[in-house]
Design a protein around this motif. Structure first.
Motif, short mmCIF file in Angstrom:
data_model
loop_
_atom_site.label_atom_id
_atom_site.label_comp_id
_atom_site.label_asym_id
_atom_site.label_seq_id
_atom_site.Cartn_x
_atom_site.Cartn_y
_atom_site.Cartn_z
N HIS A 1 83.60 -5.20 33.75
CA HIS A 1 84.30 -6.39 34.24
C HIS A 1 85.82 -6.17 34.24
O HIS A 1 86.50 -6.55 35.19
CB HIS A 1 83.95 -7.62 33.39
CG HIS A 1 82.58 -8.15 33.67
ND1 HIS A 1 82.21 -8.70 34.88
CD2 HIS A 1 81.48 -8.20 32.88
CE1 HIS A 1 80.95 -9.06 34.83
NE2 HIS A 1 80.47 -8.77 33.63
N LYS A 2 86.34 -5.54 33.19
CA LYS A 2 87.77 -5.25 33.13
C LYS A 2 88.17 -4.31 34.25
O LYS A 2 89.21 -4.47 34.88
CB LYS A 2 88.14 -4.65 31.78
CG LYS A 2 88.15 -5.65 30.65
CD LYS A 2 88.53 -4.99 29.34
CE LYS A 2 88.41 -5.96 28.19
NZ LYS A 2 88.71 -5.33 26.91
N LYS B 1 83.46 -3.66 29.76
CA LYS B 1 84.33 -2.63 30.32
C LYS B 1 84.27 -2.66 31.84
O LYS B 1 85.28 -2.56 32.52
CB LYS B 1 83.91 -1.26 29.80
CG LYS B 1 84.78 -0.13 30.25
CD LYS B 1 84.33 1.19 29.66
CE LYS B 1 85.16 2.33 30.18
NZ LYS B 1 84.69 3.62 29.71
N ASP C 1 88.20 -6.18 37.51
CA ASP C 1 89.38 -7.04 37.56
C ASP C 1 90.62 -6.24 37.95
O ASP C 1 91.45 -6.70 38.72
CB ASP C 1 89.60 -7.74 36.22
CG ASP C 1 88.56 -8.83 35.94
OD1 ASP C 1 87.85 -9.23 36.88
OD2 ASP C 1 88.46 -9.24 34.76
N SER C 2 90.73 -5.03 37.40
CA SER C 2 91.87 -4.16 37.72
C SER C 2 91.87 -3.77 39.19
O SER C 2 92.91 -3.76 39.85
CB SER C 2 91.83 -2.89 36.87
OG SER C 2 91.94 -3.19 35.52
#
Length: 93
Positions: free
Chosen positions: A14-15, A12, A18-19
């Motif tokens: 990492h996501k 979560k 990335d966002s």
């Protein structure tokens, strides 16, 4: 079980990172999901401070307000340039 939970939290994170990179957002403070929402709608740290003090995120989390009302409140604060902590005063009689 703990290993699975940690893996999930790491994925979560990492996501989320990335966002943040995809949106090219900068922050002076801790970048949270709520703060990111304010930034995406055109606000900044000072708008976030006002919105956080207003309690609208807590109301949304407690299902006391709808998603549309949350977004509308954030947009209104940004459009009216409401910034910083909400000043309250207490009087004793």
């Amino acid at each position: 079980m703990v290993e699975k939970l940690l893996n999930s939290l790491e994925a979560k994170d990492h996501k989320f990172l990335d966002s943040i990179h995809a949106l090219n957002v900068e922050s002076d403070g801790l970048l949270t999901g709520e703060r990111l929402i304010v930034y995406v709608l055109g606000g900044n740290d000072k708008h976030f401070e006002y919105i956080q003090d207003s309690g609208v995120f807590m109301d949304y989390a407690n299902k006391e307000t709808s998603r549309n009302e949350l977004i509308s409140t954030i947009r209104q604060a940004i459009e009216n340039n409401w910034k910083g902590p909400i000043k309250t005063s207490v009087t004793f009689s």
